[in-house]
Enzyme design. Sequence first.
Site, PDB file in Angstrom:
ATOM      1  N   TYR A 142       0.820  -1.216   0.000  1.00  0.00           N
ATOM      2  CA  TYR A 142       0.000   0.000   0.000  1.00  0.00           C
ATOM      3  C   TYR A 142       0.854   1.266   0.000  1.00  0.00           C
ATOM      4  O   TYR A 142       0.347   2.368  -0.189  1.00  0.00           O
ATOM      5  CB  TYR A 142      -0.953   0.025   1.206  1.00  0.00           C
ATOM      6  CG  TYR A 142      -2.005  -1.065   1.183  1.00  0.00           C
ATOM      7  CD1 TYR A 142      -2.384  -1.674   0.001  1.00  0.00           C
ATOM      8  CD2 TYR A 142      -2.621  -1.485   2.352  1.00  0.00           C
ATOM      9  CE1 TYR A 142      -3.341  -2.674  -0.020  1.00  0.00           C
ATOM     10  CE2 TYR A 142      -3.588  -2.484   2.338  1.00  0.00           C
ATOM     11  CZ  TYR A 142      -3.937  -3.078   1.142  1.00  0.00           C
ATOM     12  OH  TYR A 142      -4.880  -4.058   1.126  1.00  0.00           O
ATOM     13  N   LYS A 192       3.855 -15.345   1.288  1.00  0.00           N
ATOM     14  CA  LYS A 192       3.834 -16.190   0.095  1.00  0.00           C
ATOM     15  C   LYS A 192       5.278 -16.363  -0.362  1.00  0.00           C
ATOM     16  O   LYS A 192       5.664 -15.913  -1.453  1.00  0.00           O
ATOM     17  CB  LYS A 192       2.973 -15.556  -0.999  1.00  0.00           C
ATOM     18  CG  LYS A 192       1.505 -15.493  -0.663  1.00  0.00           C
ATOM     19  CD  LYS A 192       0.700 -16.709  -1.079  1.00  0.00           C
ATOM     20  CE  LYS A 192       0.687 -16.902  -2.572  1.00  0.00           C
ATOM     21  NZ  LYS A 192       0.073 -18.205  -2.947  1.00  0.00           N
ATOM     22  N   ASP A 225      -2.360 -18.050   1.502  1.00  0.00           N
ATOM     23  CA  ASP A 225      -3.574 -18.627   0.908  1.00  0.00           C
ATOM     24  C   ASP A 225      -4.005 -19.868   1.685  1.00  0.00           C
ATOM     25  O   ASP A 225      -5.192 -20.075   1.955  1.00  0.00           O
ATOM     26  CB  ASP A 225      -3.384 -18.917  -0.583  1.00  0.00           C
ATOM     27  CG  ASP A 225      -2.137 -19.734  -0.881  1.00  0.00           C
ATOM     28  OD1 ASP A 225      -1.211 -19.749  -0.046  1.00  0.00           O
ATOM     29  OD2 ASP A 225      -2.086 -20.362  -1.951  1.00  0.00           O
ATOM     30  N   ASP A 249      -4.787  -7.332   5.827  1.00  0.00           N
ATOM     31  CA  ASP A 249      -6.041  -6.636   5.541  1.00  0.00           C
ATOM     32  C   ASP A 249      -7.127  -7.671   5.236  1.00  0.00           C
ATOM     33  O   ASP A 249      -8.237  -7.637   5.789  1.00  0.00           O
ATOM     34  CB  ASP A 249      -5.796  -5.720   4.325  1.00  0.00           C
ATOM     35  CG  ASP A 249      -6.876  -4.679   4.155  1.00  0.00           C
ATOM     36  OD1 ASP A 249      -7.783  -4.623   4.999  1.00  0.00           O
ATOM     37  OD2 ASP A 249      -6.820  -3.935   3.170  1.00  0.00           O
ATOM     38  N   ASP A 253     -10.090  -9.277   8.157  1.00  0.00           N
ATOM     39  CA  ASP A 253     -11.518  -9.090   7.884  1.00  0.00           C
ATOM     40  C   ASP A 253     -12.237 -10.435   7.819  1.00  0.00           C
ATOM     41  O   ASP A 253     -13.353 -10.584   8.325  1.00  0.00           O
ATOM     42  CB  ASP A 253     -11.726  -8.330   6.568  1.00  0.00           C
ATOM     43  CG  ASP A 253     -11.800  -6.827   6.782  1.00  0.00           C
ATOM     44  OD1 ASP A 253     -11.499  -6.378   7.910  1.00  0.00           O
ATOM     45  OD2 ASP A 253     -12.155  -6.107   5.846  1.00  0.00           O
TER      46      ASP A 253
END
Length: 368
Positions: A142, A192, A225, A249, A253
């Site tokens: 970001y 990852k 993942d 993020d 959530d």
Amino acid sequence: MTTPTLLILPGDGIGPEVMAEVRRVITWFGDKRGLKFDVSEDLVGGAAYDVHGTPLTDATMAKAQEADAVLLGAVGGPKYDTLDFSVKPERGLLRLRKEMDLYANLRPAQCFDALADFSSLKRDVVAGLDIMIIRELTSGIYFGEPRGIFMEGNERVGINTQRYTTSEIERVARSAFELAKKRNNKVCSMEKANVMESGVLWREVVTKVHAEEFPEVELSHMYADAGAMQLCRWPKQFDVIVTDNLFGDLLSDAAAMLTGSLGMLPSASLGAPGANGLPKALYEPVHGSAPDIAGQGKANPIACILSFAMALRYSFDQGAEADRLEAAIEKVLADGARTADLIGEEGIAPISTTEMGDVVLAALDASL
Ligand code: NAD
């Protein structure tokens, strides 16, 4: 000892309504447990814009830097949607996070037994769930450069850059290990590393910090993942999860929704320890200003009250009092107290924001 300072920024919409209940809880701890705070209150978001033409004044920013902890309600609302980006209410919150350098975002996913049927997962998968996701908040994709939309030949291309330095990974890893020591002593780090160099470095650095500084904490690694799948399959296998800004993020959530309503979710954002030895800290509910119910006495104050419980635990070293407050909330829910957001098919009558505050205070009294 000097009295710890707490800056309260109620903000917009339901922010002031839920914060009013938190203030009653803070007063209760002062009166009944001798835990006095030097509380001051100020404006943030649209409320600050209305008075000062900016969502956060320099004076309020300075107070936040000085305070031992900041407790924020929520910012934003339709009234401010057309404002220039530079003075939108959210800029006030972003400025606080940036200038206080709050790099570790703590998002607990805790399922109170009485609300287990609210989850989209089966009761036995979520009942008693208590995990903590730590998301790196100030770096990663970001913020990385280069970023933007460029021309490449005769085609447009959108670019963002995932970038982490060793020291950025080290400090958030330390936050995770320190936190695990106060909980069940387990950290799972997610990235990852199979397809991203930033993930390879992340894994190396977390492994090194663990070996050199926290060998007593159990550490595992998981691809993000696979972590998402495991969070849905059997979330109770985790204690503390530490991950980068982007994966955090998404995963925080997803984990939050395991537990039901937005009105129940607290958060903390922590930075480096200051001169007083305490981390810079901002506590806030995950929810927004909920303009659809603002001013109607319908808001659930529990997320904001639980954010204060996090402040007791992480800023003021009052873990036993934080337990007391969380147990009081567990009790009122078990006794059937429900604001409108916590009512499913049962058709029971909801209680108001203030009535929820009343029953929490009564449960605190009963805990003495
Ligand atoms: P929201 O979280 O405000 O509301 C989403 C839904 O959840 C609404 O139906 C609302 O009524 C309900 N809800 C939220 N908190 C609740 C509570 N405590 N009790 C009962 N019900 C609750 O999200 P939104 O509607 O997308 O955004 C509204 C405004 O809030 C926007 O201006 C947005 O930018 C802002 N926002 C601020 C923050 C923050 O301050 N950290 C976070 C998210 C959104």
